[in-house]
Write a protein that holds these residues in place. Sequence first.
Motif, PDB file in Angstrom:
ATOM      1  N   PHE A 817      39.233  37.949  27.472  1.00 16.84           N
ATOM      2  CA  PHE A 817      38.669  38.510  28.703  1.00 16.84           C
ATOM      3  C   PHE A 817      37.066  38.044  28.766  1.00 16.84           C
ATOM      4  CE2 PHE A 817      42.638  40.537  29.062  1.00 16.84           C
ATOM      5  CZ  PHE A 817      42.837  40.890  30.402  1.00 16.84           C
ATOM      6  N   LEU A 818      36.551  37.955  27.693  1.00 17.79           N
ATOM      7  CA  LEU A 818      35.238  37.724  27.492  1.00 17.79           C
ATOM      8  C   LEU A 818      34.717  36.173  28.028  1.00 17.79           C
ATOM      9  CD1 LEU A 818      34.391  38.890  23.885  1.00 17.79           C
ATOM     10  CD2 LEU A 818      33.842  40.089  25.937  1.00 17.79           C
ATOM     11  N   THR A 819      35.733  35.427  28.380  1.00 14.57           N
ATOM     12  CA  THR A 819      35.587  34.176  28.807  1.00 14.57           C
ATOM     13  C   THR A 819      35.732  34.030  30.464  1.00 14.57           C
ATOM     14  OG1 THR A 819      37.957  33.311  28.511  1.00 14.57           O
ATOM     15  CG2 THR A 819      36.267  33.205  26.862  1.00 14.57           C
ATOM     16  N   PHE A 820      36.465  35.277  31.076  1.00  8.77           N
ATOM     17  CA  PHE A 820      36.559  35.230  32.276  1.00  8.77           C
ATOM     18  C   PHE A 820      35.527  35.545  33.225  1.00  8.77           C
ATOM     19  CE2 PHE A 820      41.043  35.583  30.333  1.00  8.77           C
ATOM     20  CZ  PHE A 820      41.062  34.233  30.263  1.00  8.77           C
ATOM     21  N   GLY A 821      35.169  34.926  34.442  1.00 11.58           N
ATOM     22  CA  GLY A 821      34.232  35.587  35.315  1.00 11.58           C
ATOM     23  C   GLY A 821      34.970  36.497  36.422  1.00 11.58           C
ATOM     24  N   GLU A 822      33.988  36.630  37.468  1.00 10.83           N
ATOM     25  CA  GLU A 822      34.578  37.614  38.470  1.00 10.83           C
ATOM     26  C   GLU A 822      35.629  36.866  39.207  1.00 10.83           C
ATOM     27  OE1 GLU A 822      30.962  35.397  40.364  1.00 10.83           O
ATOM     28  OE2 GLU A 822      31.575  36.079  38.369  1.00 10.83           O
ATOM     29  N   SER A 823      35.523  35.505  39.439  1.00  5.77           N
ATOM     30  CA  SER A 823      36.467  34.850  40.218  1.00  5.77           C
ATOM     31  C   SER A 823      37.857  35.183  39.736  1.00  5.77           C
ATOM     32  CB  SER A 823      36.355  33.484  40.043  1.00  5.77           C
ATOM     33  OG  SER A 823      36.657  32.960  38.664  1.00  5.77           O
ATOM     34  N   SER A 824      38.231  35.684  38.787  1.00  8.89           N
ATOM     35  CA  SER A 824      39.660  36.128  38.187  1.00  8.89           C
ATOM     36  C   SER A 824      39.945  37.394  38.620  1.00  8.89           C
ATOM     37  CB  SER A 824      39.700  36.120  36.757  1.00  8.89           C
ATOM     38  OG  SER A 824      39.451  34.985  35.778  1.00  8.89           O
ATOM     39  N   TYR A 825      38.872  38.344  39.399  1.00 10.29           N
ATOM     40  CA  TYR A 825      39.485  39.583  39.775  1.00 10.29           C
ATOM     41  C   TYR A 825      38.839  40.005  41.116  1.00 10.29           C
ATOM     42  CZ  TYR A 825      38.707  39.580  34.704  1.00 10.29           C
ATOM     43  OH  TYR A 825      38.834  39.174  33.122  1.00 10.29           O
ATOM     44  N   LEU A 826      38.780  38.859  41.819  1.00  8.65           N
ATOM     45  CA  LEU A 826      38.153  39.057  43.421  1.00  8.65           C
ATOM     46  C   LEU A 826      39.230  39.744  44.226  1.00  8.65           C
ATOM     47  CD1 LEU A 826      36.773  35.656  44.272  1.00  8.65           C
ATOM     48  CD2 LEU A 826      35.519  37.706  43.892  1.00  8.65           C
TER      49      LEU A 826
END
Length: 917
Positions: A817-826
């Motif tokens: 999860f430290l490698t994923f940005g906000e685009s994964s949660y829009l």
Amino acid sequence: MEATVSYSKVALAIITISCGLLCLIAYPTMACPLTDRNVLLDFKADLADEDKRLSSWHGLNCCTWSGVGCNFGTGHVSLLDLNGYNLEGDIHSSLFELAELEHLDLSDNYFQGNITPHIGMLKKLSFLALSDAGDANEFYVSLESLSNLVSLEYLVLDGLNISVGKESAEAVGSLRNLQELSMSGCGLSGPIPNSLVKLTSLLHLDLSRNSLLAQIPAWFENVTAHLLSLDLSDNYNLGGDISFIGQQISPSLTRIILSRTAVEGEIPSAIGNVSSLESLHLFNTRIEGKIPLSIANLSKLFSLDLSHNNLRGSIPPSLGSLSSLSYLDLSYNQFNGAIPRTISDLVSLKHLWLDSNGLSGSISLSLLDNLTRLEYLFLSNNHLTVSSDSPWIPQFRNLQALRLSSCNLDRIPPFLVTQYGMIELDLSANRIATDIPSWIWDLTSLYYLNLSCNQLTGSLPSSLTSMTLMYLDLHNNSLEGPLPLPPDAHLLDLSGNQFNGSIPADTGAYLSNSWYLSLSRNNLSGAIPDSICTPELQVLDLSSNMLSNMIPPHLIRKCSSLNVLDLAENHLEGKMPAEWGNLKEINTLKLAGNKLRGLLPSSLSKCHTLQVLDLGNNKLQGTIPHWIGKLSQLHVLVLRSNHFHGSVPRQVIDLSNLQILDLSHNRLSGPIPSNLTNLLAMVNESQSNPNHLEKYTLDGAIYTNKIVMSWKGGDGEFVKVLFILKCIDLSNNNLSGNIPLKMGSLKGLIVLNLSRNHLSGPIPKTLGDMDQLESLDLSINRLNGKIPLELQLLTYLEFLNLSYNMLDGKVPHGGQFLTFGESSYLGNPKLSEIPFTNTTVCNNSSGYDNCTSIETIGVENSDAEMKGWAIGLGLSYSLGFSIVIGILCFNNRIRKRVFNLYDDAVLAVDRCITGNK
């Protein structure tokens, strides 16, 4: 006095010659005993002799019959040699009453029955050959029955099914006069029999093509101490250190054949002491290290095969001293450095195979000018730069095979015009950027021609239709024009060119014996001719052209031997033929990317060998039939981008071998079946390697399977990793209900895409058990609740998309999860504490694992940024609402396109307002 002596000598000579002539005249007219004659006639009476080889067996004197020899002193039959007579039937027991028989050869016939009770009666037998005397299951002889043949010196039992038990092994040891023992292909198993050490007279030993295992025993050195030839080849599990051939071994040994065994270690330097050695074959073993310099002492060496091993270092220049060497095969090793110039000193050389190593440097073929007997030259797949001077005409004129694949050639060697006896030519994967010279087509003996993967231009001559080429591979060039077809080509690969026009209507007449035909990736148009398929054809690849009209039903009826049928990416239309049940051996069927419509024909359920079924990107409709569950061997099922509706049948989930399931972009509804544990290939974390899944190889030709799939947010074409890929893609459907808890049992799964459905409920914690998962897309659903902390256990996860759901709570801050940005949660406004990160974006144009990392800035909890985030969110939802209303007015294709534009627009607006780049 001198005259008297002379007359005496003349008289003595006349008497001697007369006696000799009388003996020669008397011998063939000597009548054999009536008992022997009757025995042979009884033997003949029980046999079928279609070739009339025993037609001379009549009259009183059996000594003159074909295959029969008699003892000069007694007249009794002493020799019976029926090798290769093609006789069939039972052996009459009276045959073994020939008490004076010394030589019996029944090899290469079709005898039946059990001769074990009788063979021991032939007490004077010194020569016994029963090699392939009958079918191994119908012709019997035991080793115990031979133990009384104390005079036996020569014993050949090749091809008989003989199991060696304790008694059998001891029986062999009792034949103390045995000089030659050959039991090749006799089904022997277990260790080498200890009784061989008793055969102190043994000179020739052949135990090849058996199932011997364990280690070569230490006592075996006592056997090799007096041998002249040794063949233990094709015993794949027979191991041991190869050092035994350099210790207590006969200096008179002429043949050492240990190919395709598990012997290991380095070739001992003492091999140079075996001064009489003529053949040394260690092909496909486990030897390693360097070639010992002492091998140059083997002045009588005629054949040296060290191929398919782990030998390394440079090729010793001292090999050039082996002036008797005719066959040298060092291919498929790890040799490096340059080819030594001393190779040109091997003046007796006919076969030179150095391909598939790490050899480097430049070499001119004129270096080999002294090799006047050269017939085979293989230098392919090294790091060599090979050249051929234009004026050079070699002294060798009998070259039959030349393979220079991947040798940086910039032209076809001109000297080949002088080699009229050429039968094989491979210049593939070079830099040849010219037209094919016309004289190539004048090499009338040529049956194998591979010029693939070059930059060849121009068209093929019409004279090609009169050549006798059996293997023609020109794929991946820039050839153009119409398709001239060589008659009777067994393999024809013209894929990846610019051929145009239609496929000739009489293709089947030209390719009546063809088993591999690939015309894919050209500009061919028109209909597929009915004649294209023949009973011999195993691979037919016409993919990626502009072929139109319907799939000819006649094609399916005639192609009874097809293993691969690939008609993907054309303009074929109409319904699928109903005759698929004729394809009893099909393992790959690909019709993706056409305009096929209608229902799936139920006759496909009869294709029980099917492993890959790709019908994606068509207009097929109806429900997915339950009979798909009958395709028990299926590993790949792709039905994406069709018009299928209804639920996902439970029978699909019962396919235990299934690795890739892609039902995306359809109209499927209902819940995801819960019987997911039946997908055993996905439950199992180990990599599978089903036959033909990655590629189908047929006598050197390779058909490579390619599948287009959704991967880490985009479509990718998968080629080289197909056999390890395990994927489920049910995206872009109308599936509803919860994600089954049993989804977590699919521990081997690498890709899971359930996006763009109507799934609800929480994300199951069990997904954290899918420890091989690399890509997870659950976006655009109605999932709620918190993101399970168990997903932090997915250490291989590279792509995550949970956007546009109704998730809440904190985003986990551990693991990937430290490698994923906000685009994964829009589109999840209730989520909080989205971590700062680098977002990995994949370019899927080249397939598997081609990813680059771009910087993205996480969301901070400052008032300004929260305000911008809120404005962006409002605009995003407004835009989303407008698009949803608009979708109701569009057709399916536009609807899919709008979904993709929607994602891009939302992301762009959000970044613009927040100041992200």
